[in-house]
Design an enzyme around this catalytic site. Structure first.
Site, PDB file in Angstrom:
ATOM      1  N   ASP A 105       0.858  -1.183   0.000  1.00  0.00           N
ATOM      2  CA  ASP A 105       0.000   0.000   0.000  1.00  0.00           C
ATOM      3  C   ASP A 105       0.895   1.235   0.000  1.00  0.00           C
ATOM      4  O   ASP A 105       1.649   1.459   0.956  1.00  0.00           O
ATOM      5  CB  ASP A 105      -0.904  -0.005   1.227  1.00  0.00           C
ATOM      6  CG  ASP A 105      -1.991   1.055   1.171  1.00  0.00           C
ATOM      7  OD1 ASP A 105      -1.851   2.001   0.357  1.00  0.00           O
ATOM      8  OD2 ASP A 105      -2.966   0.950   1.924  1.00  0.00           O
ATOM      9  N   SER A 184      -2.412  14.709 -14.070  1.00  0.00           N
ATOM     10  CA  SER A 184      -3.482  14.910 -15.041  1.00  0.00           C
ATOM     11  C   SER A 184      -3.723  16.399 -15.239  1.00  0.00           C
ATOM     12  O   SER A 184      -3.264  17.228 -14.455  1.00  0.00           O
ATOM     13  CB  SER A 184      -4.781  14.242 -14.580  1.00  0.00           C
ATOM     14  OG  SER A 184      -5.317  14.922 -13.467  1.00  0.00           O
ATOM     15  N   TYR A 197      -9.724  15.642  -5.972  1.00  0.00           N
ATOM     16  CA  TYR A 197      -8.756  15.051  -6.901  1.00  0.00           C
ATOM     17  C   TYR A 197      -7.915  16.140  -7.558  1.00  0.00           C
ATOM     18  O   TYR A 197      -6.695  16.014  -7.663  1.00  0.00           O
ATOM     19  CB  TYR A 197      -9.489  14.230  -7.965  1.00  0.00           C
ATOM     20  CG  TYR A 197      -8.569  13.617  -8.987  1.00  0.00           C
ATOM     21  CD1 TYR A 197      -7.861  12.459  -8.692  1.00  0.00           C
ATOM     22  CD2 TYR A 197      -8.397  14.198 -10.241  1.00  0.00           C
ATOM     23  CE1 TYR A 197      -7.005  11.891  -9.624  1.00  0.00           C
ATOM     24  CE2 TYR A 197      -7.544  13.634 -11.173  1.00  0.00           C
ATOM     25  CZ  TYR A 197      -6.852  12.482 -10.863  1.00  0.00           C
ATOM     26  OH  TYR A 197      -6.006  11.929 -11.779  1.00  0.00           O
ATOM     27  N   ALA A 198      -8.568  17.213  -7.986  1.00  0.00           N
ATOM     28  CA  ALA A 198      -7.837  18.316  -8.608  1.00  0.00           C
ATOM     29  C   ALA A 198      -6.860  18.947  -7.616  1.00  0.00           C
ATOM     30  O   ALA A 198      -5.727  19.290  -7.967  1.00  0.00           O
ATOM     31  CB  ALA A 198      -8.820  19.363  -9.137  1.00  0.00           C
ATOM     32  N   ALA A 199      -7.298  19.102  -6.360  1.00  0.00           N
ATOM     33  CA  ALA A 199      -6.424  19.690  -5.343  1.00  0.00           C
ATOM     34  C   ALA A 199      -5.215  18.800  -5.085  1.00  0.00           C
ATOM     35  O   ALA A 199      -4.079  19.285  -4.955  1.00  0.00           O
ATOM     36  CB  ALA A 199      -7.206  19.910  -4.052  1.00  0.00           C
ATOM     37  N   ALA A 200      -5.439  17.495  -5.019  1.00  0.00           N
ATOM     38  CA  ALA A 200      -4.341  16.575  -4.747  1.00  0.00           C
ATOM     39  C   ALA A 200      -3.337  16.546  -5.897  1.00  0.00           C
ATOM     40  O   ALA A 200      -2.123  16.538  -5.666  1.00  0.00           O
ATOM     41  CB  ALA A 200      -4.888  15.169  -4.492  1.00  0.00           C
TER      42      ALA A 200
END
Length: 355
Positions: A105, A184, A197-200
């Site tokens: 993990d 991405s 997701y965008a922030a990460a």
């Protein structure tokens, strides 16, 4: 000081655009020459050691196959060991010299130390580290009824790349190796339902941009950003939340469009072997950066029009533990087609001409 900054605000942007316009042909020629040179003298990956996280499916799986074609030694890391067994057999048939599979993990530092140490103990070195593990979502933030998913999204999409990099970095220094990051376009062009997701991914890209300056030329970094791609979700896959574990379950058929992950994986590995700092697929997305800096209202207005017509608000899948994902862990917009995204430049151009 305020007057000085005001003057620069008016002078620097247009002056920079004019200079860039005049220098553009020369820059394109220089870039073309560098691309030809780096393609001819591309890194030979035969017998090199490559660690690939998130290798059990999607982009990570396809990247493994691309390195296998180059006869590299592969270390495949993911939580689904049975799936890794199947991928290792495929990669061996394609041409991989030796393959090691490790169930781990990436959000646990101890697991990262374990698979890096096992790699060093067996092979003695590591040449490329590919961070391909990611997890997406499709929900409006205000719809969420269970915030326990938030740490998982941030951990996998950010720390899931930072931890393996931190542990492997001393060994990459010794081999003058390379780090490949699967990001991405959402890191700077975020659509709806992808806020976390965008922030990460934005944090991830900025982390590696900073690390690039810290490492100088000792360790190379290739940041790969892609638009919306075809995925395992088209074959009917959902990712279900079950406590702290993510499990794959077969579900219904979902029709989406996007570019094939195989093409993206081929381009990212080719770019990494050439020593490219960036691999942007498709590259025409880059033009939106100019709109974001110089005409942000036009970009926001255009995206709002394109995205608001798809998928009215609904109950968040997070509340029931059902975030909709693709097989690389990246989110997909329900009903959003690449055709709509291709219309973005045309709509923005039309809005500019009619102002």
């Amino acid at each position: 000081m305020a007057i000085f900054n005001t003057i620069l605000n008016w002078v620097v942007p247009p002056a920079s655009l004019v200079m860039l316009a005049f220098a553009w042909p020369t820059l394109c020629f220089i870039n073309a020459c560098e691309w030809v040179y780096s393609s001819i003298y591309s890194e030979n990956m035969e017998d090199k050691v490559v660690i690939i996280t998130g290798a059990s499916s999607g982009i990570g799986e396809q990247i493994a196959y691309e390195y296998a074609k180059r006869r590299a030694n592969l270390v495949l890391v993911a939580r689904r060991e049975q799936r890794l067994q199947m991928i290792s057999e495929n990669a061996r048939r394609i041409g991989a010299k030796h393959i090691t599979i490790i169930a781990a993990d990436v959000v646990k530092v101890e697991d990262c130390r374990r698979f890096v140490n096992e790699t060093i103990n067996f092979y003695g070195h590591v040449d490329h580290l590919v961070n391909a593990a990611s997890l997406g979502h499709t929900f409006y933030l205000e719809e969420v009824t269970d915030t326990s998913v938030f740490p998982h999204l941030m951990d996998i999409n950010f720390r899931g790349s930072v931890y393996p990099t931190y542990v492997a970095l001393p060994y990459l220094h010794h081999s003058n190796g390379r780090i490949i990051v699967n990001a991405s376009v959402e890191n700077w062009l975020p659509p709806t339902r992808m806020s976390l997701y965008a922030a990460a991914t934005a944090a991830l890209v900025n982390f590696y941009e900073t690390l690039r300056f810290e490492l100088k030329d000792d360790v190379g970094i290739t940041i790969a950003t892609h638009g919306w791609i075809g995925s395992e979700i088209t074959g009917g896959k959902f990712m279900l939340e079950d406590g702290a574990e993510m499990q794959w379950k077969e579900e219904r058929e979902v029709h989406v469009t996007g570019g094939p992950a195989e093409d993206y994986a081929r381009l990212i590995v080719s770019g990494a072997c050439r020593g490219d700092s960036y691999v942007n697929i498709p590259s025409w997305y880059d033009i939106f950066l100019l709109y974001r800096v110089f005409a942000p209202n036009i970009l926001n207005w255009t995206l709002r029009i394109l995205l608001s017509t798809h998928g009215s608000r609904r109950t968040s899948p997070v509340g029931t533990g059902r975030p909709l994902l693709d097989y690389s862990g990246r989110p997909l917009l329900e009903g959003t087609s690449l055709v709509n995204l291709y219309l973005v430049p045309l709509i923005m151009l039309n809005s500019v001409l009619n102002r």
